[in-house]
Design a protein around this motif. Structure first.
Motif, PDB file in Angstrom:
ATOM      1  N   VAL A 116       8.299  -1.302  -1.620  1.00 19.88           N
ATOM      2  CA  VAL A 116       8.830  -2.111  -0.261  1.00 19.88           C
ATOM      3  C   VAL A 116       7.269  -2.274   0.103  1.00 19.88           C
ATOM      4  CG1 VAL A 116      10.278  -0.993   0.334  1.00 19.88           C
ATOM      5  CG2 VAL A 116       8.138  -0.156   1.292  1.00 19.88           C
ATOM      6  N   GLY A 117       6.248  -2.083  -0.036  1.00 18.23           N
ATOM      7  CA  GLY A 117       4.961  -2.909   0.033  1.00 18.23           C
ATOM      8  C   GLY A 117       3.898  -2.868  -0.879  1.00 18.23           C
ATOM      9  N   ILE A 118       2.736  -2.917  -0.769  1.00 15.42           N
ATOM     10  CA  ILE A 118       1.246  -2.865  -1.836  1.00 15.42           C
ATOM     11  C   ILE A 118      -0.246  -3.282  -1.038  1.00 15.42           C
ATOM     12  CG2 ILE A 118       1.925  -5.397  -2.361  1.00 15.42           C
ATOM     13  CD1 ILE A 118       0.597  -5.154  -5.159  1.00 15.42           C
ATOM     14  N   LYS A 119      -0.961  -3.474  -1.429  1.00 18.40           N
ATOM     15  CA  LYS A 119      -2.072  -2.903  -0.737  1.00 18.40           C
ATOM     16  C   LYS A 119      -3.192  -3.236  -2.140  1.00 18.40           C
ATOM     17  CE  LYS A 119      -5.120  -1.045   2.815  1.00 18.40           C
ATOM     18  NZ  LYS A 119      -6.750  -1.671   1.775  1.00 18.40           N
ATOM     19  N   ARG A 120      -3.964  -4.030  -2.123  1.00 21.76           N
ATOM     20  CA  ARG A 120      -4.534  -4.025  -3.129  1.00 21.76           C
ATOM     21  C   ARG A 120      -5.753  -3.705  -2.672  1.00 21.76           C
ATOM     22  NH1 ARG A 120      -1.979  -8.502  -5.575  1.00 21.76           N
ATOM     23  NH2 ARG A 120      -0.832  -7.767  -6.956  1.00 21.76           N
ATOM     24  N   PRO A 121      -6.726  -3.061  -3.318  1.00 15.59           N
ATOM     25  CA  PRO A 121      -8.339  -3.260  -2.342  1.00 15.59           C
ATOM     26  C   PRO A 121      -8.671  -3.788  -2.061  1.00 15.59           C
ATOM     27  CG  PRO A 121      -8.410  -2.530  -4.493  1.00 15.59           C
ATOM     28  CD  PRO A 121      -7.288  -2.830  -4.738  1.00 15.59           C
ATOM     29  N   GLN A 173      -7.813  -5.267   0.601  1.00 18.99           N
ATOM     30  CA  GLN A 173      -6.787  -5.931   1.189  1.00 18.99           C
ATOM     31  C   GLN A 173      -5.651  -5.058   2.493  1.00 18.99           C
ATOM     32  OE1 GLN A 173      -4.596  -8.738  -1.088  1.00 18.99           O
ATOM     33  NE2 GLN A 173      -6.370  -9.027  -2.910  1.00 18.99           N
ATOM     34  N   ASP A 174      -5.475  -6.567   3.230  1.00 15.54           N
ATOM     35  CA  ASP A 174      -4.220  -5.521   3.951  1.00 15.54           C
ATOM     36  C   ASP A 174      -2.786  -5.011   3.080  1.00 15.54           C
ATOM     37  OD1 ASP A 174      -6.266  -5.060   5.801  1.00 15.54           O
ATOM     38  OD2 ASP A 174      -5.011  -6.978   6.579  1.00 15.54           O
ATOM     39  N   PHE A 175      -1.972  -4.205   4.178  1.00 16.74           N
ATOM     40  CA  PHE A 175      -0.144  -3.933   3.044  1.00 16.74           C
ATOM     41  C   PHE A 175       0.028  -5.260   3.120  1.00 16.74           C
ATOM     42  CE2 PHE A 175      -1.454   0.594   2.876  1.00 16.74           C
ATOM     43  CZ  PHE A 175      -0.224   1.079   1.937  1.00 16.74           C
ATOM     44  N   THR A 176       1.241  -5.911   2.158  1.00 15.90           N
ATOM     45  CA  THR A 176       1.980  -6.980   2.505  1.00 15.90           C
ATOM     46  C   THR A 176       2.998  -6.296   1.748  1.00 15.90           C
ATOM     47  OG1 THR A 176       1.215  -7.943   0.102  1.00 15.90           O
ATOM     48  CG2 THR A 176       0.020  -8.466   1.323  1.00 15.90           C
ATOM     49  N   TYR A 177       4.258  -7.267   2.564  1.00 10.79           N
ATOM     50  CA  TYR A 177       5.698  -6.477   1.657  1.00 10.79           C
ATOM     51  C   TYR A 177       5.085  -7.384   0.058  1.00 10.79           C
ATOM     52  CZ  TYR A 177       7.248  -6.410   5.898  1.00 10.79           C
ATOM     53  OH  TYR A 177       7.167  -5.905   7.944  1.00 10.79           O
ATOM     54  N   ALA A 178       6.597  -5.971  -0.888  1.00 13.91           N
ATOM     55  CA  ALA A 178       6.127  -6.858  -2.323  1.00 13.91           C
ATOM     56  C   ALA A 178       7.344  -6.940  -2.370  1.00 13.91           C
ATOM     57  CB  ALA A 178       6.521  -4.759  -3.137  1.00 13.91           C
ATOM     58  N   THR A 179       7.786  -8.017  -3.182  1.00 18.95           N
ATOM     59  CA  THR A 179       8.983  -9.096  -3.670  1.00 18.95           C
ATOM     60  C   THR A 179       9.311  -8.511  -5.272  1.00 18.95           C
ATOM     61  OG1 THR A 179       8.015 -11.062  -3.808  1.00 18.95           O
ATOM     62  CG2 THR A 179       8.471 -10.555  -1.897  1.00 18.95           C
ATOM     63  N   ALA A 180      10.759  -9.137  -5.148  1.00 17.13           N
ATOM     64  CA  ALA A 180      11.066  -9.010  -6.668  1.00 17.13           C
ATOM     65  C   ALA A 180       9.744 -10.149  -7.677  1.00 17.13           C
ATOM     66  CB  ALA A 180      12.140 -10.053  -7.179  1.00 17.13           C
ATOM     67  N   GLU A 181       9.002 -11.202  -7.467  1.00 15.99           N
ATOM     68  CA  GLU A 181       7.915 -11.797  -7.734  1.00 15.99           C
ATOM     69  C   GLU A 181       6.750 -11.272  -7.870  1.00 15.99           C
ATOM     70  OE1 GLU A 181      10.010 -13.274  -5.727  1.00 15.99           O
ATOM     71  OE2 GLU A 181      11.658 -13.833  -7.460  1.00 15.99           O
ATOM     72  N   THR A 182       6.311  -9.638  -6.836  1.00 14.26           N
ATOM     73  CA  THR A 182       5.163  -8.838  -6.607  1.00 14.26           C
ATOM     74  C   THR A 182       4.973  -8.359  -8.314  1.00 14.26           C
ATOM     75  OG1 THR A 182       5.535  -9.451  -4.459  1.00 14.26           O
ATOM     76  CG2 THR A 182       4.183  -7.411  -5.773  1.00 14.26           C
ATOM     77  N   VAL A 183       3.369  -9.248  -8.323  1.00 12.97           N
ATOM     78  CA  VAL A 183       2.977  -8.343  -9.895  1.00 12.97           C
ATOM     79  C   VAL A 183       2.435  -7.423  -9.241  1.00 12.97           C
ATOM     80  CG1 VAL A 183       1.463  -8.633 -12.134  1.00 12.97           C
ATOM     81  CG2 VAL A 183       3.301 -10.020 -11.337  1.00 12.97           C
ATOM     82  N   VAL A 184       2.215  -5.597  -9.523  1.00 10.51           N
ATOM     83  CA  VAL A 184       1.749  -5.245  -9.671  1.00 10.51           C
ATOM     84  C   VAL A 184       0.597  -5.001 -10.367  1.00 10.51           C
ATOM     85  CG1 VAL A 184       1.018  -2.217  -8.234  1.00 10.51           C
ATOM     86  CG2 VAL A 184       3.272  -3.463  -7.906  1.00 10.51           C
ATOM     87  N   GLU A 185      -0.572  -3.871 -10.038  1.00  7.24           N
ATOM     88  CA  GLU A 185      -1.980  -4.144 -10.615  1.00  7.24           C
ATOM     89  C   GLU A 185      -2.047  -2.317 -10.642  1.00  7.24           C
ATOM     90  OE1 GLU A 185      -2.646  -6.134 -13.388  1.00  7.24           O
ATOM     91  OE2 GLU A 185      -1.598  -8.338 -12.519  1.00  7.24           O
ATOM     92  N   ARG A 186      -2.898  -2.560 -11.733  1.00 10.31           N
ATOM     93  CA  ARG A 186      -3.504  -0.728 -11.422  1.00 10.31           C
ATOM     94  C   ARG A 186      -4.450  -0.386 -10.700  1.00 10.31           C
ATOM     95  NH1 ARG A 186      -2.249   4.138 -14.083  1.00 10.31           N
ATOM     96  NH2 ARG A 186      -3.320   5.354 -14.169  1.00 10.31           N
ATOM     97  N   GLY A 187      -4.436   0.562  -9.903  1.00 11.36           N
ATOM     98  CA  GLY A 187      -5.192   0.506  -8.655  1.00 11.36           C
ATOM     99  C   GLY A 187      -4.869   0.227  -7.377  1.00 11.36           C
ATOM    100  N   ASP A 188      -3.438  -0.937  -7.489  1.00 11.75           N
ATOM    101  CA  ASP A 188      -3.093  -0.791  -6.434  1.00 11.75           C
ATOM    102  C   ASP A 188      -2.911   0.278  -5.816  1.00 11.75           C
ATOM    103  OD1 ASP A 188      -3.791  -3.603  -6.581  1.00 11.75           O
ATOM    104  OD2 ASP A 188      -1.427  -4.281  -7.308  1.00 11.75           O
ATOM    105  N   VAL A 189      -2.194   0.328  -4.508  1.00 14.80           N
ATOM    106  CA  VAL A 189      -1.897   1.536  -3.670  1.00 14.80           C
ATOM    107  C   VAL A 189      -0.223   1.105  -3.571  1.00 14.80           C
ATOM    108  CG1 VAL A 189      -1.419   2.614  -2.284  1.00 14.80           C
ATOM    109  CG2 VAL A 189      -3.499   2.468  -3.196  1.00 14.80           C
TER     110      VAL A 189
END
Length: 239
Positions: A199-204, A206-222
């Protein structure tokens, strides 16, 4: 005490008296200012609520006298002092008494007699919680027990934070497992394969943002995930 400070406190007292003579939805009474009640009262003040703190210990009231909107020594196991304080007019009351189960039950019972619409009561054991629920407390919390469960999940797993809802549903923060990286979430089959939803993603940096079906998560993301507790724990353990 200087005349200036004396007059300042007198004016503040008159202002508080006038304020508490009128009902308001942003008022809350916290009965019992121990570690739980005191911490809660201060946090409510920080969030902009007007807090009436009540305790039988004058030393606690002295401690909180300059921190809360109003702090009063009173024994609310007796309905008369509680009514004199106007607690029957509050729409939100917290019973933070933890050391005396009998006192906790009596105060909660009085609040129910006053027909206070939102009563939150602290319990120190499951038996205590069951009694409070049976007499009609609207919300019962077991802070020590709930914190113990939360810390156990953090200590024994790969979770960075953990909140459990009901008996078998959780929201957690964790580092992204390899299985969820490199492709859009809609294509990663995280929900169907692992039973959790991102439901949410935070990159080093950066702030947390909402996750969508198009969101690509990378290694190290929270990421923030939700789902059944067992599925959340299993997914986080893949990190």
């Amino acid at each position: 005490m200087s005349t200036y400070l004396h007059n300042l406190r007198r004016r503040r007292g008159k202002r508080l008296a006038a304020q508490y003579a009128l009902p308001s939805d942003d008022r809350i009474a916290v009965i019992g200012l121990g570690r739980f009640g005191g911490s809660l009262a201060n946090e409510l003040m920080r969030r902009g609520w007007d807090v009436l703190g009540v305790d039988t210990d004058p030393r606690r009231i002295q401690h909180f006298s300059d921190q809360l909107t109003h702090a009063v020594v009173a024994d609310c196991t007796d309905p008369q002092p509680a009514r004199q304080l106007g607690i029957h007019e509050f729409t939100h009351v917290v019973v933070g008494i933890g050391t005396g189960i009998e006192a906790s039950i009596l105060v909660t019972s009085n609040l129910l007699e006053f027909q206070v619409p939102n009563i939150w009561a602290k319990a120190i054991s499951r038996q205590h919680a069951q009694i409070l629920e049976r007499i009609g407390a609207h919300h019962v919390v077991l802070p020590e027990h709930e914190m113990g469960e939360r810390v156990a999940h953090l200590v024994t797993g790969r979770l960075l934070d953990f909140i459990q809802f009901d008996d078998d549903y959780a929201l957690a923060k964790t580092v992204t497992p390899q299985a969820a990286t490199g492709v859009p979430l809609g294509e990663s089959r995280v929900r169907s394969a692992y039973g959790v939803t991102v439901v949410g993603i935070k990159r080093p940096g950066q702030d947390f943002t909402y996750a969508t079906a198009e969101t690509v998560v990378e290694r190290g993301d929270v990421i923030i995930i939700t789902g059944r507790t067992q599925n959340v724990e299993r997914f986080a353990a893949m990190s």
